[in-house]
Structure formats: C-alpha cells, structure tokens
Design an enzyme around this catalytic site. Structure first.
Site, PDB file in Angstrom:
ATOM      1  N   HIS A  61      26.238 -23.637  58.126  1.00  0.00           N
ATOM      2  CA  HIS A  61      27.140 -22.599  58.662  1.00  0.00           C
ATOM      3  C   HIS A  61      27.631 -21.652  57.575  1.00  0.00           C
ATOM      4  O   HIS A  61      27.708 -22.016  56.404  1.00  0.00           O
ATOM      5  CB  HIS A  61      28.320 -23.213  59.432  1.00  0.00           C
ATOM      6  CG  HIS A  61      29.360 -23.896  58.606  1.00  0.00           C
ATOM      7  ND1 HIS A  61      29.611 -25.247  58.676  1.00  0.00           N
ATOM      8  CD2 HIS A  61      30.251 -23.423  57.706  1.00  0.00           C
ATOM      9  CE1 HIS A  61      30.602 -25.562  57.862  1.00  0.00           C
ATOM     10  NE2 HIS A  61      31.009 -24.472  57.254  1.00  0.00           N
ATOM     11  N   ASP A  91      25.786 -28.104  57.195  1.00  0.00           N
ATOM     12  CA  ASP A  91      24.987 -27.907  58.417  1.00  0.00           C
ATOM     13  C   ASP A  91      24.458 -26.468  58.535  1.00  0.00           C
ATOM     14  O   ASP A  91      23.991 -26.053  59.593  1.00  0.00           O
ATOM     15  CB  ASP A  91      25.805 -28.276  59.674  1.00  0.00           C
ATOM     16  CG  ASP A  91      27.050 -27.411  59.857  1.00  0.00           C
ATOM     17  OD1 ASP A  91      27.272 -26.479  59.045  1.00  0.00           O
ATOM     18  OD2 ASP A  91      27.806 -27.663  60.820  1.00  0.00           O
ATOM     19  N   ASP A 138      37.804 -16.521  56.877  1.00  0.00           N
ATOM     20  CA  ASP A 138      38.299 -17.390  57.949  1.00  0.00           C
ATOM     21  C   ASP A 138      39.633 -18.043  57.595  1.00  0.00           C
ATOM     22  O   ASP A 138      40.094 -17.971  56.457  1.00  0.00           O
ATOM     23  CB  ASP A 138      37.250 -18.464  58.296  1.00  0.00           C
ATOM     24  CG  ASP A 138      36.632 -19.114  57.048  1.00  0.00           C
ATOM     25  OD1 ASP A 138      37.167 -18.913  55.942  1.00  0.00           O
ATOM     26  OD2 ASP A 138      35.619 -19.813  57.183  1.00  0.00           O
ATOM     27  N   GLU A 176      29.543 -22.353  63.347  1.00  0.00           N
ATOM     28  CA  GLU A 176      28.836 -23.624  63.458  1.00  0.00           C
ATOM     29  C   GLU A 176      27.516 -23.470  64.231  1.00  0.00           C
ATOM     30  O   GLU A 176      27.305 -22.456  64.907  1.00  0.00           O
ATOM     31  CB  GLU A 176      29.735 -24.626  64.177  1.00  0.00           C
ATOM     32  CG  GLU A 176      31.032 -24.949  63.434  1.00  0.00           C
ATOM     33  CD  GLU A 176      30.834 -25.897  62.251  1.00  0.00           C
ATOM     34  OE1 GLU A 176      29.769 -25.867  61.608  1.00  0.00           O
ATOM     35  OE2 GLU A 176      31.764 -26.665  61.965  1.00  0.00           O
TER      36      GLU A 176
HETATM   37  C1  GLP Z   1      34.157 -24.287  55.004  1.00  0.00           C
HETATM   38  C2  GLP Z   1      34.329 -22.785  54.873  1.00  0.00           C
HETATM   39  C3  GLP Z   1      33.029 -22.132  54.432  1.00  0.00           C
HETATM   40  C4  GLP Z   1      32.476 -22.840  53.197  1.00  0.00           C
HETATM   41  C5  GLP Z   1      32.228 -24.288  53.520  1.00  0.00           C
HETATM   42  C6  GLP Z   1      31.630 -25.066  52.361  1.00  0.00           C
HETATM   43  O1  GLP Z   1      33.495 -24.609  56.167  1.00  0.00           O
HETATM   44  N1  GLP Z   1      34.766 -22.208  56.091  1.00  0.00           N
HETATM   45  O2  GLP Z   1      33.257 -20.755  54.169  1.00  0.00           O
HETATM   46  O3  GLP Z   1      31.302 -22.211  52.785  1.00  0.00           O
HETATM   47  O4  GLP Z   1      33.477 -24.873  53.892  1.00  0.00           O
HETATM   48  O5  GLP Z   1      32.627 -25.528  51.517  1.00  0.00           O
HETATM   49  P1  GLP Z   1      32.351 -26.090  50.051  1.00  0.00           P
HETATM   50  O6  GLP Z   1      32.102 -24.885  49.214  1.00  0.00           O
HETATM   51  O7  GLP Z   1      33.620 -26.771  49.658  1.00  0.00           O
HETATM   52  O8  GLP Z   1      31.190 -26.986  50.143  1.00  0.00           O
END
Ligand code: GLP
Length: 259
Positions: free
Chosen positions: A138, A136, A67, A143
């Site tokens: 995702h 959450d 993404d 989402e």
């Molecule tokens: C963002 C990214 C996800 C990732 C999430 C969690 O939403 N788009 O791909 O898994 O953050 O991030 P973190 O690893 O910093 O908790």
C-alpha cells in the site's frame, strides 16, 4: 519508474534527500507531499543537516502529508501530525502554517478530505511526493482493493497493516492502533509531478516486487506508479532482492542519474 538500488539505507536516504534538496534549491516555493512511517526518518535527518549547513531553506516551502489516523488528535504522540513535527518540522526552518496534515478529529471527514484536495490544487499541485510502502504494497493508507483512481477519503486498515504499525508504533499494542484513517487517494498521489518512494529491508521485498514487476492492480496500490512518468524508487539491496531485473535497473538508474 527508475529503481535506484543502494548498498545501505543510509546511502539511499542521502540520494533521495539530494533529489528533494535539488528541487528546493531550484524552486524555493515548491510544494512537497510528505510521508510518515519509520522509512523516511533517515532522509528527513539528511534534509535537516542540509538546512543546518545552510545549503537549502524550507522557509517558503509548503507541505501536505499523505494521511492521518482517524480519531487521533494532532497532539497525540502517535498521530502523524506529531510525528512530522518531531521528525522534520522542528528540525528545519519551515513555517508551521505552511505544513498541512489531514485532521484526524474532523467531524465531517468527507468535507475535510475535499477541502484538503482543493487546497493542494490552489497551491498548484504537488511538485514532489515522498512515499513509503506498506508490506502489503500500500501507499499512504490505500490498502489492497482500493481503486487506483481513488481520491482523498476515509479508509479502513487491514489487519496486517494494523499489526505492522503496532510493531513499530503504539508500544506494540494492536488494540491501540486506529482502524480507520483519512488518506490521500491513489489517484491524488499519482497527480504529483515527481514521486520519490523509499523501501528498506527484506520485509518490503515482496511489496517492491509487486510494485515494480507485478501487473498494475488494486491488489498492490503502489503498482499504480508504473503509469507515472517521473517516479523514483530508492531502496536497499534487501528490499530489491526479489526483483528479476535488478542488475538492469541498477545500471539504468546509474546512467540516468549521472546523465
Ligand atoms: C503506514 C503509512 C505509510 C507507510 C507505511 C510503512 O501504513 N500510512 O505511508 O509507508 O506505514 O511504514 P514503515 O515505513 O514504518 O514501514
């Protein structure tokens, strides 16, 4: 879904890196799907160590990222392209032309997403997809409320994701976090031949519980992985703490990994 519960984030990162390194060794031309966020950083460092030690090479590997924030240039220091360059690509021997991240400045997002998917298909599909998980539940930026069959498209972030991302990035400033992104869909992600999801810390315990032991639901898009037949979750004890069958998963993954 195999759940590998490790004593620490470091141990889980090494085990996940071993799985990726084994694939790269076996198929030096493999196609990887990559993720951003704080979670995979330690695993990326382990892979960089392997390259430095000449155990593996990414020279012929191709990558597609999950993404990108919509509206951020690839040179923006909070863009996911920038993140990947700094945290992985600059540290390994990959050819930058073989790395792909959705263009956050695309004038026609729909066209950008369609050609991204077409390029993945032309490359033969993703052999192994790396994932983190949002608090959450995702995956990528899919989402709650996103169809479990969704394809790569423009998506809109929830206030809780904006808050989480501001805490870890954007210097804590929620106003600076883009509200939209381009993201691989849940259906797109589930087409990867193998999936490696990482989850660390108590803040991810509810999300992990929903993904593994909740019903399969668009309310927790990571739960779509329940229908994947080669999905691996590498987590620490804190992230696994709410799982009802954690002892069983630990025993089973030990046996499967060793077997
Ligand atoms: C963002 C990214 C996800 C990732 C999430 C969690 O939403 N788009 O791909 O898994 O953050 O991030 P973190 O690893 O910093 O908790």
């Amino acid at each position: 879904m195999e759940i590998v519960i490790c004593k620490s984030k470091e141990e889980a990162s090494r085990k996940a890196a071993d799985m990726i390194a084994a694939l790269v060794k076996k198929n030096p031309k493999c196609v990887l799907g990559l993720a951003t966020g704080s979670t995979p950083v330690a695993m990326y460092s382990e892979l960089a160590k392997d390259v430095k030690a000449k155990k593996i090479s990414f020279k012929q590997v191709k990558t597609w990222n999950l993404d990108e924030y919509y509206g951020l240039a690839p040179t923006h220091d909070q863009s996911y392209r920038y993140f990947m360059n700094e945290n992985l690509f600059k540290k390994i021997d990959i050819q930058l032309k073989n790395t792909h991240v959705l263009n956050g400045l695309a004038k026609n997002p729909e066209k950008e997403c369609k050609s991204y998917e077409a390029a993945i298909k032309r490359a033969g599909g993703i052999d192994l997809q790396v994932l983190g998980i949002g608090s959450d539940g995702h995956i990528a930026f899919n989402e709650p409320g996103t169809s479990l069959k969704s394809r790569t498209s423009m998506v809109h972030l929830t206030p809780s994701t904006i808050k989480d991302n501001a805490r870890l990035f954007f210097g804590g400033n929620m106003d600076e976090v883009p509200k939209s992104a381009l993201s691989m869909g849940v259906g797109t992600i589930c087409e990867a031949k193998k999936i490696v999801l990482l989850a660390f810390g108590a803040g991810k315990a509810d999300a992990v519980k929903g993904m593994v032991e909740g019903g399969m639901s668009q309310f927790c898009t990571a739960s779509a992985l329940q229908a994947h037949n080669d999905a691996w979750v590498f987590c620490d004890e804190a992230a696994a703490s709410k799982l009802k069958l954690k002892e069983y998963y630990a025993w089973r993954s030990e046996t499967v990994l060793k077997g």
